[in-house]
Write a protein that holds these residues in place. Structure first.
Motif, mmCIF file in Angstrom:
data_model
loop_
_atom_site.group_PDB
_atom_site.id
_atom_site.type_symbol
_atom_site.label_atom_id
_atom_site.label_comp_id
_atom_site.label_asym_id
_atom_site.label_seq_id
_atom_site.Cartn_x
_atom_site.Cartn_y
_atom_site.Cartn_z
ATOM 1 N N ILE A 50 -6.314 1.769 -28.509
ATOM 2 C CA ILE A 50 -5.524 1.541 -27.298
ATOM 3 C C ILE A 50 -6.288 0.571 -26.400
ATOM 4 N N PHE B 129 -3.104 -1.245 -30.789
ATOM 5 C CA PHE B 129 -3.281 -2.318 -31.778
ATOM 6 C C PHE B 129 -4.034 -1.704 -32.950
ATOM 7 N N GLU C 68 -17.684 -1.845 -27.167
ATOM 8 C CA GLU C 68 -16.746 -1.048 -26.361
ATOM 9 C C GLU C 68 -16.912 0.410 -26.762
ATOM 10 N N GLU D 215 -15.977 4.173 -26.965
ATOM 11 C CA GLU D 215 -14.685 4.861 -26.883
ATOM 12 C C GLU D 215 -14.753 6.273 -27.482
ATOM 13 N N ASP E 125 -15.622 -0.074 -30.436
ATOM 14 C CA ASP E 125 -14.561 -1.050 -30.740
ATOM 15 C C ASP E 125 -15.143 -2.459 -30.509
ATOM 16 N N LYS F 162 -11.103 -8.036 -33.603
ATOM 17 C CA LYS F 162 -11.312 -6.590 -33.604
ATOM 18 C C LYS F 162 -11.661 -6.028 -34.980
ATOM 19 N N THR G 267 -11.651 1.774 -23.655
ATOM 20 C CA THR G 267 -13.041 1.714 -23.192
ATOM 21 C C THR G 267 -13.103 1.631 -21.669
HETATM 22 MG MG MG Z 1 -11.172 -1.035 -27.156
#
Ligand code: MG
Length: 253
Positions: A60, A80, A106, A108, A137, A154, A221
């Motif tokens: 997210i 995503f 990131e 998370e 992430d 990503k 994040t």
């Molecule tokens: Mg992220």
């Protein structure tokens, strides 16, 4: 309860963490019917893998207000995909692709799905959660900004560190998540500040897509991620789970 996936010889096994330094093999994935065996490994000697082997990883975006900057808060969750091929485990190396110019971490909280889930509601969504783990992430910002799709921003190889354990029984509305680069705290948040809560995310995704046991959802994040560079060490800590530590190195030509 905490669970891990470990490498034993050339096999991946699930195990239950007991006490400070023991992991007992279990006979199946922890979200399925299983038995605890008497085969124990020292946690300190075990090669830990990412703690599940998902069919899909959904993440997210823009889900903490202190991460938005001048962007508007999305009215609904903004999912995503990250590919499963981007996933690595605790202790593995995050490799910066040769053409990458700005890679950031990131931190998370990741949800591990425990039961097949379609059309969940906010009221029953937590019934489908098995537990939680730490996720990083990893993101290449120039690719994220300039490419039409986030395929490499990503999902470059090693851009999905996950682990070390899956913890059960956490309160989805109160899980601390933080990140340290070389020991310095760069992110510090809590799921109580999510724009779209964990039940809301599951409701939104499962309206159109069946979630399967072992699937992962990264919940967003907090704060301001920072650049990671060759030689850095990155730690994502999720309260109640543990610390996901990975080193960073530049891809060799
Ligand atoms: Mg992220």
């Amino acid at each position: 309860m905490k669970y891990a996936r470990i490498q034993v010889g050339n096999k991946a096994m699930y195990g239950r963490v007991e006490g400070q330094n023991a992991i007992y093999e279990i006979t199946d994935a922890p979200w399925r019917d299983h038995k605890r065996t008497d085969r124990a490994h020292k946690l300190s000697d075990a090669k830990l893998l990412s703690p599940c082997n998902p069919g899909k990883i959904i993440a997210i975006g823009l889900n903490y207000s202190d991460h938005l900057g001048d962007r508007k808060a999305p009215e609904v969750p903004e999912p995503f995909f990250k590919t499963v091929s981007s996933m690595v485990g605790p202790g593995d190396t995050i490799v910066l692709p040769r053409e990458a110019t700005k890679v950031q971490e990131e931190a998370e909280v990741a949800i591990v799905i425990g039961k097949q889930c379609k059309n969940a509601t906010v009221d029953n969504a937590t019934d489908f959660i098995f537990g939680y783990t730490c996720a990083n992430d990893v993101s290449e910002r120039n690719w994220q900004k300039n490419d039409l799709q986030w395929w490499r921003a990503k999902s470059s190889d090693t851009f999905g560190p996950i682990g070390p354990y899956i913890a059960t029984g956490l309160d989805p509305a109160n899980i601390g998540v933080s990140c340290r680069i070389n020991g310095r705290v760069v992110q510090d948040g809590n799921t109580k500040n999510l724009i779209h809560s964990i039940p809301k995310i599951i409701e939104f995704i499962s309206r159109v897509m069946t979630l399967e046991p072992g699937d992962l959802i990264l919940t967003g994040t907090p704060g301001i991620p920072e650049d990671i560079n060759d030689g850095d060490s990155v730690e994502v800590e999720v309260e109640g789970v543990g610390i996901l530590a990975n080193s960073v190195c530049a891809e060799q030509s």
